[in-house]
Motif scaffolding. Structure first.
Motif, PDB file in Angstrom:
ATOM      1  N   SER A 188       0.917  -1.236   0.109  1.00  0.00           N
ATOM      2  CA  SER A 188       0.022   0.251   0.047  1.00  0.00           C
ATOM      3  C   SER A 188       0.839   1.341   0.049  1.00  0.00           C
ATOM      4  O   SER A 188       0.361   2.310  -0.259  1.00  0.00           O
ATOM      5  CB  SER A 188      -0.825   0.107   1.357  1.00  0.00           C
ATOM      6  OG  SER A 188       0.027   0.165   2.503  1.00  0.00           O
ATOM      7  N   GLY A 189       2.065   1.175   0.198  1.00  0.00           N
ATOM      8  CA  GLY A 189       2.980   2.326   0.509  1.00  0.00           C
ATOM      9  C   GLY A 189       2.765   3.141   1.756  1.00  0.00           C
ATOM     10  O   GLY A 189       3.513   4.041   2.191  1.00  0.00           O
ATOM     11  N   ILE A 190       1.880   2.505   2.810  1.00  0.00           N
ATOM     12  CA  ILE A 190       1.515   3.201   4.058  1.00  0.00           C
ATOM     13  C   ILE A 190       2.776   2.573   5.008  1.00  0.00           C
ATOM     14  O   ILE A 190       2.916   1.420   5.120  1.00  0.00           O
ATOM     15  CB  ILE A 190       0.445   2.922   4.524  1.00  0.00           C
ATOM     16  CG1 ILE A 190      -0.795   3.617   3.755  1.00  0.00           C
ATOM     17  CG2 ILE A 190       0.322   3.778   5.985  1.00  0.00           C
ATOM     18  CD1 ILE A 190      -2.103   3.447   4.095  1.00  0.00           C
ATOM     19  N   GLU A 191       3.485   3.460   5.633  1.00  0.00           N
ATOM     20  CA  GLU A 191       4.825   3.202   6.300  1.00  0.00           C
ATOM     21  C   GLU A 191       4.347   3.232   7.913  1.00  0.00           C
ATOM     22  O   GLU A 191       3.314   3.970   8.192  1.00  0.00           O
ATOM     23  CB  GLU A 191       6.047   3.754   6.107  1.00  0.00           C
ATOM     24  CG  GLU A 191       6.272   4.088   4.670  1.00  0.00           C
ATOM     25  CD  GLU A 191       6.942   2.397   4.263  1.00  0.00           C
ATOM     26  OE1 GLU A 191       7.160   1.343   4.901  1.00  0.00           O
ATOM     27  OE2 GLU A 191       7.124   2.260   3.067  1.00  0.00           O
ATOM     28  N   THR A 192       4.960   2.294   8.609  1.00  0.00           N
ATOM     29  CA  THR A 192       4.831   2.518  10.172  1.00  0.00           C
ATOM     30  C   THR A 192       5.494   3.900  10.671  1.00  0.00           C
ATOM     31  O   THR A 192       6.837   4.097  10.545  1.00  0.00           O
ATOM     32  CB  THR A 192       5.377   1.455  11.071  1.00  0.00           C
ATOM     33  OG1 THR A 192       4.850   0.418  10.790  1.00  0.00           O
ATOM     34  CG2 THR A 192       5.429   1.775  12.572  1.00  0.00           C
ATOM     35  N   THR A 193       4.670   4.999  11.337  1.00  0.00           N
ATOM     36  CA  THR A 193       5.360   6.069  11.408  1.00  0.00           C
ATOM     37  C   THR A 193       5.030   6.442  12.695  1.00  0.00           C
ATOM     38  O   THR A 193       3.874   6.623  13.293  1.00  0.00           O
ATOM     39  CB  THR A 193       4.667   7.174  10.538  1.00  0.00           C
ATOM     40  OG1 THR A 193       4.977   6.584   8.988  1.00  0.00           O
ATOM     41  CG2 THR A 193       5.464   8.560  10.474  1.00  0.00           C
ATOM     42  N   VAL A 194       6.175   7.280  13.500  1.00  0.00           N
ATOM     43  CA  VAL A 194       5.957   7.928  14.795  1.00  0.00           C
ATOM     44  C   VAL A 194       6.080   9.104  14.655  1.00  0.00           C
ATOM     45  O   VAL A 194       7.017   9.801  13.959  1.00  0.00           O
ATOM     46  CB  VAL A 194       7.132   7.175  15.773  1.00  0.00           C
ATOM     47  CG1 VAL A 194       6.806   8.112  17.160  1.00  0.00           C
ATOM     48  CG2 VAL A 194       7.012   5.727  15.959  1.00  0.00           C
ATOM     49  N   VAL A 195       5.031   9.879  15.135  1.00  0.00           N
ATOM     50  CA  VAL A 195       5.260  11.583  15.172  1.00  0.00           C
ATOM     51  C   VAL A 195       5.100  12.060  16.438  1.00  0.00           C
ATOM     52  O   VAL A 195       4.337  11.321  17.370  1.00  0.00           O
ATOM     53  CB  VAL A 195       4.051  12.052  14.215  1.00  0.00           C
ATOM     54  CG1 VAL A 195       4.202  11.764  12.939  1.00  0.00           C
ATOM     55  CG2 VAL A 195       2.761  11.810  14.832  1.00  0.00           C
ATOM     56  N   TYR A 196       5.813  13.079  16.715  1.00  0.00           N
ATOM     57  CA  TYR A 196       5.725  13.699  18.020  1.00  0.00           C
ATOM     58  C   TYR A 196       4.828  15.008  17.897  1.00  0.00           C
ATOM     59  O   TYR A 196       4.816  15.690  17.065  1.00  0.00           O
ATOM     60  CB  TYR A 196       6.963  14.367  18.648  1.00  0.00           C
ATOM     61  CG  TYR A 196       8.002  13.241  19.142  1.00  0.00           C
ATOM     62  CD1 TYR A 196       7.724  11.728  19.083  1.00  0.00           C
ATOM     63  CD2 TYR A 196       8.827  13.588  19.957  1.00  0.00           C
ATOM     64  CE1 TYR A 196       8.482  10.839  19.646  1.00  0.00           C
ATOM     65  CE2 TYR A 196       9.751  12.537  20.630  1.00  0.00           C
ATOM     66  CZ  TYR A 196       9.667  11.216  20.461  1.00  0.00           C
ATOM     67  OH  TYR A 196      10.361  10.389  20.864  1.00  0.00           O
ATOM     68  N   LEU A 197       3.875  14.964  18.741  1.00  0.00           N
ATOM     69  CA  LEU A 197       2.797  15.900  18.942  1.00  0.00           C
ATOM     70  C   LEU A 197       2.960  16.935  19.923  1.00  0.00           C
ATOM     71  O   LEU A 197       2.859  16.497  21.154  1.00  0.00           O
ATOM     72  CB  LEU A 197       1.434  15.321  18.827  1.00  0.00           C
ATOM     73  CG  LEU A 197       0.240  16.323  18.881  1.00  0.00           C
ATOM     74  CD1 LEU A 197       0.190  17.133  17.646  1.00  0.00           C
ATOM     75  CD2 LEU A 197      -1.129  15.400  19.169  1.00  0.00           C
ATOM     76  N   ARG A 198       2.890  18.077  19.866  1.00  0.00           N
ATOM     77  CA  ARG A 198       3.255  19.212  20.597  1.00  0.00           C
ATOM     78  C   ARG A 198       1.949  19.641  21.101  1.00  0.00           C
ATOM     79  O   ARG A 198       1.226  20.267  20.143  1.00  0.00           O
ATOM     80  CB  ARG A 198       4.390  20.319  20.348  1.00  0.00           C
ATOM     81  CG  ARG A 198       4.557  21.464  21.376  1.00  0.00           C
ATOM     82  CD  ARG A 198       5.232  20.975  22.361  1.00  0.00           C
ATOM     83  NE  ARG A 198       5.246  22.159  23.383  1.00  0.00           N
ATOM     84  CZ  ARG A 198       5.730  23.459  23.337  1.00  0.00           C
ATOM     85  NH1 ARG A 198       6.177  23.948  22.332  1.00  0.00           N
ATOM     86  NH2 ARG A 198       5.464  24.282  24.384  1.00  0.00           N
ATOM     87  N   LEU A 199       1.607  19.910  22.245  1.00  0.00           N
ATOM     88  CA  LEU A 199       0.241  20.417  22.622  1.00  0.00           C
ATOM     89  C   LEU A 199       0.669  21.716  23.749  1.00  0.00           C
ATOM     90  O   LEU A 199       1.215  21.537  24.492  1.00  0.00           O
ATOM     91  CB  LEU A 199      -0.464  19.571  23.584  1.00  0.00           C
ATOM     92  CG  LEU A 199      -0.806  18.308  22.884  1.00  0.00           C
ATOM     93  CD1 LEU A 199      -1.673  17.259  23.824  1.00  0.00           C
ATOM     94  CD2 LEU A 199      -1.822  18.514  21.633  1.00  0.00           C
ATOM     95  N   PRO A 200       0.648  22.908  23.028  1.00  0.00           N
ATOM     96  CA  PRO A 200       1.242  24.241  23.676  1.00  0.00           C
ATOM     97  C   PRO A 200       0.516  24.366  25.244  1.00  0.00           C
ATOM     98  O   PRO A 200       1.202  24.727  26.258  1.00  0.00           O
ATOM     99  CB  PRO A 200       1.159  25.151  22.897  1.00  0.00           C
ATOM    100  CG  PRO A 200       1.168  24.628  21.406  1.00  0.00           C
ATOM    101  CD  PRO A 200       0.551  23.289  21.789  1.00  0.00           C
ATOM    102  N   ARG A 201      -0.858  23.959  25.467  1.00  0.00           N
ATOM    103  CA  ARG A 201      -1.214  23.975  26.598  1.00  0.00           C
ATOM    104  C   ARG A 201      -1.160  23.002  27.542  1.00  0.00           C
ATOM    105  O   ARG A 201      -1.488  22.942  28.685  1.00  0.00           O
ATOM    106  CB  ARG A 201      -2.878  24.185  26.347  1.00  0.00           C
ATOM    107  CG  ARG A 201      -3.216  25.552  25.546  1.00  0.00           C
ATOM    108  CD  ARG A 201      -4.755  25.550  25.196  1.00  0.00           C
ATOM    109  NE  ARG A 201      -5.179  26.804  24.595  1.00  0.00           N
ATOM    110  CZ  ARG A 201      -5.281  28.178  25.037  1.00  0.00           C
ATOM    111  NH1 ARG A 201      -5.164  28.286  26.362  1.00  0.00           N
ATOM    112  NH2 ARG A 201      -5.696  29.025  24.250  1.00  0.00           N
ATOM    113  N   GLY A 202      -0.534  21.710  27.108  1.00  0.00           N
ATOM    114  CA  GLY A 202      -0.237  20.825  27.674  1.00  0.00           C
ATOM    115  C   GLY A 202      -1.491  19.973  28.160  1.00  0.00           C
ATOM    116  O   GLY A 202      -2.352  20.084  27.447  1.00  0.00           O
ATOM    117  N   ILE A 203      -1.225  18.792  28.867  1.00  0.00           N
ATOM    118  CA  ILE A 203      -2.460  18.116  29.397  1.00  0.00           C
ATOM    119  C   ILE A 203      -2.757  18.087  30.687  1.00  0.00           C
ATOM    120  O   ILE A 203      -1.679  17.851  31.322  1.00  0.00           O
ATOM    121  CB  ILE A 203      -2.111  16.693  28.891  1.00  0.00           C
ATOM    122  CG1 ILE A 203      -1.883  16.448  27.559  1.00  0.00           C
ATOM    123  CG2 ILE A 203      -3.304  15.508  29.097  1.00  0.00           C
ATOM    124  CD1 ILE A 203      -1.328  14.966  27.080  1.00  0.00           C
TER     125      ILE A 203
END
Length: 448
Positions: A433-448
């Motif tokens: 399919s061409g879809i790869e396993t990908t890890v992304v880092y998501l920044r949440l400026p307001r935090g959790i």
């Protein structure tokens, strides 16, 4: 020079020149009032890393020799079933799902295919390094006698029948088979996983051996080469096919929270497909028992995914402990996802009540407004709509908390497989399919 120092100087100079202090303060205040307020940066991706091509046969046979005779050109994938911090910066534990699988219609009926039936689900340790995901270690999930559990379905009549890659040859069921999803690591080094078949909670040793599989009361799974304990609520026997447990979180005290991917089929599949109410369960690792159950209410499907109108596409794929009894919950379809924060309130515990009785009518899943019927539904608060964030892949199934304002997200690439007869070429090799396993880092400026 700091902004504060600039303001202090602007005040001092007029005072030294004989301008009244009140006038000087008024001038500074007027200037401040006219300034545009600072903008809070929106959630955004700060890093993207991709797993390179690793032949599935070579990967599997290195763990358990002879497991895979022919990988049909499939690479290692499916790591996005979950992700859990491994202690060192950038390192995580992940878990594959049951392996490459798809659906092909034969005479108008969909058949579930397992192109690499010998594949053994594995716990995989990875490191995010620059724009690359590297495999550091892998643990094959094995039975008591050290054999592969496989990812094949367990029970005829309850699970989908397994077929070969072209959907022409029926395969055998395997009572040891696990459709692994969530993963956490306990303080003693062992792992806890959840599975969609049972649905079940699985305790695995630090080296990957199944120690105990906890299943719903009345499942009557026989022939497994590891201990099977019927200790989960019997109502879970009504899980949708392929929609058992998917999310798993470990609370600070060691308790686990398991999320049913979708509403139960109570009293039937149509009711489950139309329902917005699924369930979370709390499991005490000390008591080895479920101690609480909670009703969780999805947002309408067109809110989660504006391009979707089929309520049955809603799923919970990840739950993450945030401290105390707070959880981050992912509501998604295959194309969109939203992250919500909930708090597990003791007053919301419905375990052992009327909605655990599958003869109750209407069922919990049939209630249009559970709260109006006296059911304590968990309150939630939206953190981020991933569909509005550029660079986030579709089908995010694993989420880990990196720090106060950063999340690591990983997608399930389905081993590069697609559904339909065109998934493999005339030689039986994967059309990727061409879809790869990908890890992304998501920044949440307001935090959790």
């Amino acid at each position: 020079m700091s902004p504060h120092a600039i303001v202090r100087r602007s005040v001092r100079r007029p005072v030294a020149a004989g301008v009244p202090l009140a006038v000087a303060v008024a001038l500074v205040a007027a200037g401040t009032a006219g300034a545009a307020p600072a903008k809070v940066q929106a959630p955004h991706v700060t890093r993207t890393a991709t797993l390179g091509d690793i032949p599935l046969g070579a990967f599997s046979n290195a763990l358990l020799p002879g497991t895979v005779a022919d990988d049909r050109g499939v690479d290692l994938g499916g790591l996005g079933s979950d992700i859990y911090p491994a202690g060192r910066k950038g390192e995580y534990w992940t878990v594959t799902d049951r392996g490459p699988n798809g659906q092909i219609k034969v005479s108008g009926t969909k058949r579930r295919t397992f192109p690499v039936p010998g594949f053994d689900p594995a716990i995989v340790k990875i490191r995010v390094s620059g724009n690359t995901v590297k495999v550091l270690d892998a643990l094959p999930i094995t039975t008591s006698s050290g054999k592969a559990v496989t990812g094949l379905p367990n029970q005829q009549g309850r699970d989908e029948a397994p077929y070969s890659y072209d959907a022409q040859t029926a395969l055998s069921y395997d009572p040891n088979g696990l459709d692994t999803e969530g993963v956490v690591r306990a303080a003693d080094g062992s792992f806890w996983l959840v599975d969609e078949y049972g649905p079940s909670l699985v305790h695995v040793s630090a080296r990957g051996k199944v120690l105990t599989r906890y299943v719903p009361k009345g499942l009557r799974l026989t022939g497994a080469d590891y201990p099977v304990v019927e200790s989960l609520p019997a109502v879970l026997l009504h899980r949708k096919i392929n929609r058992g447990f998917e999310g798993l979180a470990q609370l600070p005290g060691g308790d686990l929270v398991m999320a049913l991917q979708s509403p139960l089929s109570l009293p039937d599949g149509d009711a489950g497909d139309a329902s917005l109410t699924t369930r979370l369960l709390r499991f005490s690792t000390k008591k080895r028992a479920v101690t609480a159950e909670y009703a969780y209410r999805f947002d309408p499907v067109n809110v989660v995914d504006p391009g979707e109108d089929d309520t049955s596409e809603l799923k919970i794929s990840s739950v993450v402990a945030l401290g105390g009894d707070r959880l981050l919950v992912e509501e998604r379809t295959d194309k969109a996802a939203r992250l919500q924060v909930v708090k597990l309130d003791r007053r919301s515990n419905i375990l052992g009540g009327r909605y655990d009785d599958d003869t109750t009518s209407p069922s919990l899943e049939q209630l249009d407004d559970p709260a109006a019927s006296g059911v304590p539904v968990l309150a939630k608060k939206l953190v981020v709509d991933l569909g509005t964030v550029s660079g986030v892949p579709q089908k995010i199934e694993g989420i880990a908390r990196v720090d106060h304002d950063t999340l690591a997200l990983v997608n399930d690439n389905d081993f590069g497989m697609t559904d339909g007869a065109g998934a493999f070429d005339a030689q039986g090799r994967l059309v990727d399919s061409g879809i790869e396993t990908t890890v992304v880092y998501l920044r949440l400026p307001r935090g959790i």
